[in-house]
Design a protein around this motif. Structure first.
Motif, PDB file in Angstrom:
ATOM      1  N   ARG A 153      -9.108   2.425  -5.782  1.00  0.00           N
ATOM      2  CA  ARG A 153      -9.941   1.768  -4.581  1.00  0.00           C
ATOM      3  C   ARG A 153      -8.561   0.878  -3.408  1.00  0.00           C
ATOM      4  NH1 ARG A 153     -14.407  -2.839  -5.217  1.00  0.00           N
ATOM      5  NH2 ARG A 153     -14.927  -3.338  -2.560  1.00  0.00           N
ATOM      6  N   LEU A 161      -6.313   2.976  -1.655  1.00  0.00           N
ATOM      7  CA  LEU A 161      -6.921   3.264  -0.320  1.00  0.00           C
ATOM      8  C   LEU A 161      -6.984   1.728   0.514  1.00  0.00           C
ATOM      9  CD1 LEU A 161     -10.387   5.203  -1.340  1.00  0.00           C
ATOM     10  CD2 LEU A 161      -8.257   6.070   0.093  1.00  0.00           C
ATOM     11  N   ARG A 162      -7.408   0.818   0.150  1.00  0.00           N
ATOM     12  CA  ARG A 162      -6.754  -0.554   0.594  1.00  0.00           C
ATOM     13  C   ARG A 162      -5.391  -0.789   1.535  1.00  0.00           C
ATOM     14  NH1 ARG A 162      -9.728  -5.168  -2.415  1.00  0.00           N
ATOM     15  NH2 ARG A 162     -11.948  -4.569  -1.778  1.00  0.00           N
ATOM     16  N   GLU A 200      -3.204   1.330   1.407  1.00  0.00           N
ATOM     17  CA  GLU A 200      -3.174   2.999   2.851  1.00  0.00           C
ATOM     18  C   GLU A 200      -3.574   2.007   3.892  1.00  0.00           C
ATOM     19  OE1 GLU A 200      -1.742   5.804   4.875  1.00  0.00           O
ATOM     20  OE2 GLU A 200      -0.969   5.038   2.800  1.00  0.00           O
ATOM     21  N   LYS A 201      -4.851   1.672   4.151  1.00  0.00           N
ATOM     22  CA  LYS A 201      -5.289   0.483   5.306  1.00  0.00           C
ATOM     23  C   LYS A 201      -4.649  -0.224   5.583  1.00  0.00           C
ATOM     24  CE  LYS A 201      -9.358  -0.972   6.748  1.00  0.00           C
ATOM     25  NZ  LYS A 201     -10.776  -1.593   6.570  1.00  0.00           N
TER      26      LYS A 201
END
Length: 89
Positions: free
Chosen positions: A11, A14-15, A17-18
């Motif tokens: 998680r 992903l954050r 990378e965003k």
């Protein structure tokens, strides 16, 4: 009991990378808009260098008023860019 490291969880990755994609997009928009502004400034400078396409013998109050309008907008833009109070017209 084993505790997860919050910086290595999927998680978190992903954050991260965003956030990276968001920064990259913002940088792309910034560079593009800066280039657009640079082009407009160059065009304005060229027009000013050519006395706004008006010869001294042809200058009238309409030309003076047009330059006053341009100057007023540029004062507003400078005030915004430099964080100054809006100028009084």
């Amino acid at each position: 009991m084993t505790r997860l490291n919050p910086e290595t969880t999927p998680r978190h990755e992903l954050r991260a990378e965003k956030a990276r994609r968001n920064r990259d997009a913002a940088l792309g928009a910034f560079v593009s808009r800066k280039a657009e502004i640079d082009e407009m400034l160059a065009r304005l400078q060229a027009l000013s260098d050519d006395h706004f396409n008006v010869s001294p013998d042809d200058v009238n109050w309409g030309h003076a008023g047009s330059l006053g309008h341009i100057a007023e907008r540029l004062r507003e833009l400078c005030a915004f860019a430099f964080g100054e109070d809006a100028p009084d017209a």
